[in-house]
Design an enzyme around this catalytic site. Structure first.
Site, PDB file in Angstrom:
ATOM      1  N   ARG A 238       0.855  -1.190   0.000  1.00  0.00           N
ATOM      2  CA  ARG A 238       0.000   0.000   0.000  1.00  0.00           C
ATOM      3  C   ARG A 238       0.890   1.239   0.000  1.00  0.00           C
ATOM      4  O   ARG A 238       1.686   1.414   0.926  1.00  0.00           O
ATOM      5  CB  ARG A 238      -0.891   0.040   1.256  1.00  0.00           C
ATOM      6  N   GLU A 240       0.847   4.071   1.115  1.00  0.00           N
ATOM      7  CA  GLU A 240       0.188   4.971   2.071  1.00  0.00           C
ATOM      8  C   GLU A 240       0.846   6.342   2.080  1.00  0.00           C
ATOM      9  O   GLU A 240       2.062   6.457   2.045  1.00  0.00           O
ATOM     10  CB  GLU A 240       0.272   4.380   3.492  1.00  0.00           C
ATOM     11  N   ARG A 246      -0.668   2.887  12.614  1.00  0.00           N
ATOM     12  CA  ARG A 246      -1.210   1.589  12.178  1.00  0.00           C
ATOM     13  C   ARG A 246      -1.102   1.316  10.680  1.00  0.00           C
ATOM     14  O   ARG A 246      -1.608   0.317  10.205  1.00  0.00           O
ATOM     15  CB  ARG A 246      -2.655   1.463  12.633  1.00  0.00           C
ATOM     16  N   HIS A 247      -0.449   2.191   9.935  1.00  0.00           N
ATOM     17  CA  HIS A 247      -0.317   1.979   8.498  1.00  0.00           C
ATOM     18  C   HIS A 247       1.114   1.662   8.089  1.00  0.00           C
ATOM     19  O   HIS A 247       2.039   2.407   8.401  1.00  0.00           O
ATOM     20  CB  HIS A 247      -0.790   3.214   7.721  1.00  0.00           C
ATOM     21  N   GLU A 389      -9.513  -1.580  13.681  1.00  0.00           N
ATOM     22  CA  GLU A 389      -9.831  -2.570  12.645  1.00  0.00           C
ATOM     23  C   GLU A 389      -8.675  -3.546  12.416  1.00  0.00           C
ATOM     24  O   GLU A 389      -7.539  -3.142  12.256  1.00  0.00           O
ATOM     25  CB  GLU A 389     -10.131  -1.812  11.339  1.00  0.00           C
ATOM     26  N   SER A 392     -11.267  -6.656   7.177  1.00  0.00           N
ATOM     27  CA  SER A 392     -12.474  -6.255   6.473  1.00  0.00           C
ATOM     28  C   SER A 392     -12.859  -7.373   5.523  1.00  0.00           C
ATOM     29  O   SER A 392     -12.004  -8.096   5.007  1.00  0.00           O
ATOM     30  CB  SER A 392     -12.293  -4.909   5.773  1.00  0.00           C
ATOM     31  N   ARG A 440      -1.346  -6.017  12.473  1.00  0.00           N
ATOM     32  CA  ARG A 440      -2.379  -5.380  13.306  1.00  0.00           C
ATOM     33  C   ARG A 440      -2.928  -6.344  14.348  1.00  0.00           C
ATOM     34  O   ARG A 440      -3.216  -5.947  15.471  1.00  0.00           O
ATOM     35  CB  ARG A 440      -3.525  -4.898  12.431  1.00  0.00           C
TER      36      ARG A 440
HETATM   37  O1  4AD Z   1      -9.350  -3.306   4.650  1.00  0.00           O
HETATM   38  P1  4AD Z   1      -8.420  -3.798   3.581  1.00  0.00           P
HETATM   39  O2  4AD Z   1      -7.858  -2.789   2.675  1.00  0.00           O
HETATM   40  O3  4AD Z   1      -9.246  -4.907   2.780  1.00  0.00           O
HETATM   41  C1  4AD Z   1      -8.788  -5.630   1.709  1.00  0.00           C
HETATM   42  O4  4AD Z   1      -7.645  -5.620   1.309  1.00  0.00           O
HETATM   43  C2  4AD Z   1      -9.826  -6.532   1.130  1.00  0.00           C
HETATM   44  N1  4AD Z   1      -9.312  -7.074  -0.117  1.00  0.00           N
HETATM   45  C3  4AD Z   1     -10.134  -7.609   2.119  1.00  0.00           C
HETATM   46  C4  4AD Z   1     -11.261  -8.471   1.692  1.00  0.00           C
HETATM   47  O5  4AD Z   1     -11.068  -9.675   1.556  1.00  0.00           O
HETATM   48  N2  4AD Z   1     -12.410  -7.907   1.504  1.00  0.00           N
HETATM   49  O6  4AD Z   1      -7.243  -4.604   4.257  1.00  0.00           O
HETATM   50  C5  4AD Z   1      -7.489  -5.737   5.063  1.00  0.00           C
HETATM   51  C6  4AD Z   1      -6.794  -5.602   6.404  1.00  0.00           C
HETATM   52  C7  4AD Z   1      -7.287  -4.442   7.253  1.00  0.00           C
HETATM   53  O7  4AD Z   1      -8.414  -4.795   8.006  1.00  0.00           O
HETATM   54  C8  4AD Z   1      -6.095  -4.172   8.131  1.00  0.00           C
HETATM   55  O8  4AD Z   1      -6.034  -5.079   9.219  1.00  0.00           O
HETATM   56  C9  4AD Z   1      -4.940  -4.477   7.226  1.00  0.00           C
HETATM   57  O9  4AD Z   1      -5.429  -5.327   6.202  1.00  0.00           O
HETATM   58  N3  4AD Z   1      -4.381  -3.260   6.631  1.00  0.00           N
HETATM   59  C10 4AD Z   1      -3.183  -2.734   6.961  1.00  0.00           C
HETATM   60  N4  4AD Z   1      -2.251  -3.110   7.852  1.00  0.00           N
HETATM   61  C11 4AD Z   1      -1.123  -2.376   7.933  1.00  0.00           C
HETATM   62  N5  4AD Z   1      -0.881  -1.296   7.162  1.00  0.00           N
HETATM   63  C12 4AD Z   1      -1.789  -0.885   6.247  1.00  0.00           C
HETATM   64  N6  4AD Z   1      -1.517   0.163   5.471  1.00  0.00           N
HETATM   65  C13 4AD Z   1      -3.010  -1.611   6.111  1.00  0.00           C
HETATM   66  N7  4AD Z   1      -4.090  -1.493   5.322  1.00  0.00           N
HETATM   67  C14 4AD Z   1      -4.905  -2.498   5.660  1.00  0.00           C
END
Ligand code: 4AD
Length: 466
Positions: A238, A240, A246-247, A389, A392, A440
């Site tokens: 990502r 970011e 947390r990112h 979170e 998701s 996380r």
């Molecule tokens: O919520 P996210 O973006 O969802 C997906 O990637 C979907 N494809 C999932 C699905 O099957 N529907 O990312 C999923 C999880 C988040 O809940 C969070 O725990 C973690 O990934 N996450 C991160 N952890 C660390 N750094 C980041 N930048 C994150 N972004 C998401």
């Protein structure tokens, strides 16, 4: 070969026996010319080793040699286990090694960028020592991360990554027992998998490409390929922009995708059973690790129910409203309201782990299935630990026309995901799934305040090394 004992296994049952250990010289203290004390550390566990000048066994020369060792040097120690009357401070094992032989395997430079003892202290210990007039070095996060291979030697860090390993292992074990198959999807893909701007772009042999933000598209295509239930443990990327606690720009994604027979609650059922059994197992089997983390970063064990609480988004909004927090009923929750809701849910239901489902469609990714009874909402969910979170998930749109339309309305160039959309044209199963952020889960389970603590070598907007 000779018989080696791990420092973690040294205990009173070995009294009077000769043991051979290998570890690092954490502290070295000479008392006059006839005695020296070494604290030897292996994988975060420590034992006190004592050298006393004794004819034919320990010479004055040997004591001098020990006293001159540099901290963090790797040494082999052979000695006899003894059990002192008083508790031993500054070592995890409550026995001593009366040294007979000592050999340095690998020397460390005399001055290290981080002193491991300093790096291992809790805030409370630092304050207490400072009040007592001791001069201590507070090791800040950047120094730790710049010298991560040293920072990782602390008992808390050793324990964090053992727990991380358990989470991955339990995830895999549970899903295999549920009839899932483990897959490995490509990380080099033609277009963004989650939409939005947080994507690393690159050139792939003259073609535009990007690093996968999730296995989303390919895990769904695996369902179209009749695997039934799949999971993956792998890196996700990502780009970011936000620098938060947390990112990360790269993290480990634990992903699941499965056919749904009747209702998207089947996906939440898997989340429930998976995580409750995971938490039970960690509590039972990782006591030493949880203690080690708690000694440096004190925390309360996670409170969760045997059957995970599920609230709808609307119920969540209502709980917030009753507490005087007004939020947009069709908008997303921000970090602050998520935390607040976490607190309120805990007060009302006694759990710090719960599922919030039926989110407004507008705040979910394009592939999310709208609710049949009200398309302003969606068959989707987030899962929270201590108000933050970790997961998701959702049921997915499996009708190709609707999928293309949803992608377009979310601003995605449909050409970049045409092979994905096409895979739904030959009869697509009803399906759904979820994605978990490994770092996380460990961070929030142990109530740590920063996701960098649970990433071995974190990547964030300001860090690409070490
Ligand atoms: O919520 P996210 O973006 O969802 C997906 O990637 C979907 N494809 C999932 C699905 O099957 N529907 O990312 C999923 C999880 C988040 O809940 C969070 O725990 C973690 O990934 N996450 C991160 N952890 C660390 N750094 C980041 N930048 C994150 N972004 C998401």
């Amino acid at each position: 070969g000779r018989k080696w004992t791990e420092v973690a296994d040294l205990n009173e049952e070995l009294k009077d026996q000769v043991v051979l250990i290998r570890g690092r010289a954490q502290t070295i203290r000479a008392v006059g010319k006839k005695m020296a004390f070494l604290v030897v550390r292996e994988k975060g566990f420590t034992v006190q080793c004592v050298l006393t000048v004794t004819p034919d066994v320990v010479s004055g020369q040997m004591v001098k040699y020990a006293a001159a060792l540099s901290k963090e040097s790797i040494i082999d120690v052979e000695g006899v286990i003894s059990v002192p009357k008083d508790p031993i401070k500054g070592a995890s094992q409550q026995v001593e090694v009366q040294v007979r032989k000592l050999y340095c395997v690998s020397k460390a430079i005399p001055i290290l960028p981080i002193n491991i003892e300093d790096a291992a202290r809790s805030d409370a210990e630092i304050e207490k020592a400072e009040q007592a007039g001791e001069k201590l070095v507070r090791v800040n996060q950047d120094t730790r991360l710049n010298n991560r291979f040293l920072d990782l030697r602390t008992p808390a860090n050793q324990a964090i990554f053992r727990i991380q390993c358990q989470v991955g292992m339990l995830f895999r074990q549970f899903l295999l027992s549920e009839g899932c198959i483990e897959i490995h999807t490509p990380k080099l893909i033609p277009g963004s998998s989650e939409g939005g701007s947080a994507v690393f772009k690159l050139e792939y042999k003259g073609q535009p490409a990007c690093l996968a933000q999730s296995p989303q598209l390919h895990k769904q295509m695996a369902i179209c390929a009749d695997f039934g239930r799949v999971f993956e443990i792998g890196p996700v990327f990502r780009a970011e922009d936000s620098f938060t606690h947390r990112h990360l720009c790269e993290f480990v994604g634990l992903d699941v995708e499965m056919e749904i027979k009747e209702h998207y609650s089947e996906v939440m059922d898997v989340v429930d059973r998976l995580f409750v059994s995971m938490f039970d197992s960690i509590n039972q089997n990782c006591k030493k690790e949880l203690d080690a983390i708690g000694r440096q970063y004190p925390f309360e064990p996670l409170k969760y129910l045997p059957k995970t609480l599920r609230l709808t988004f609307e119920e969540g909004i209502q709980i917030l409203k009753e507490a005087g927090v007004e939020v947009d009923p069709l908008g997303d929750l921000n970090t602050e309201t998520e935390r607040k809701l976490g607190q309120l849910v805990f007060e009302k239901y006694g759990t710090e782990f719960y599922i919030l489902h039926r989110y407004p469609l507008a705040v979910r990714p394009f592939y999310t299935m709208p609710c049949y009874d009200n398309p302003a909402y969606s068959n989707s969910f987030d899962v929270f630990i201590r108000g933050e979170e970790i997961i998701s998930g959702a049921q997915r749109v499996h009708a190709p026309e609707l999928l293309a339309q949803r992608a377009e309305s979310c601003g995605i160039d449909v050409r970049t995901i045409s092979t994905y959309i096409d895979s739904f044209r030959c009869g697509a199963p009803i399906h759904g799934g979820f994605g978990v952020g490994l770092e996380r889960v460990v961070m929030l389970y142990c109530a740590l305040n920063n996701v960098r603590k649970t990433s071995l070598f974190p990547r964030d907007p300001q860090r690409l090394a070490p």
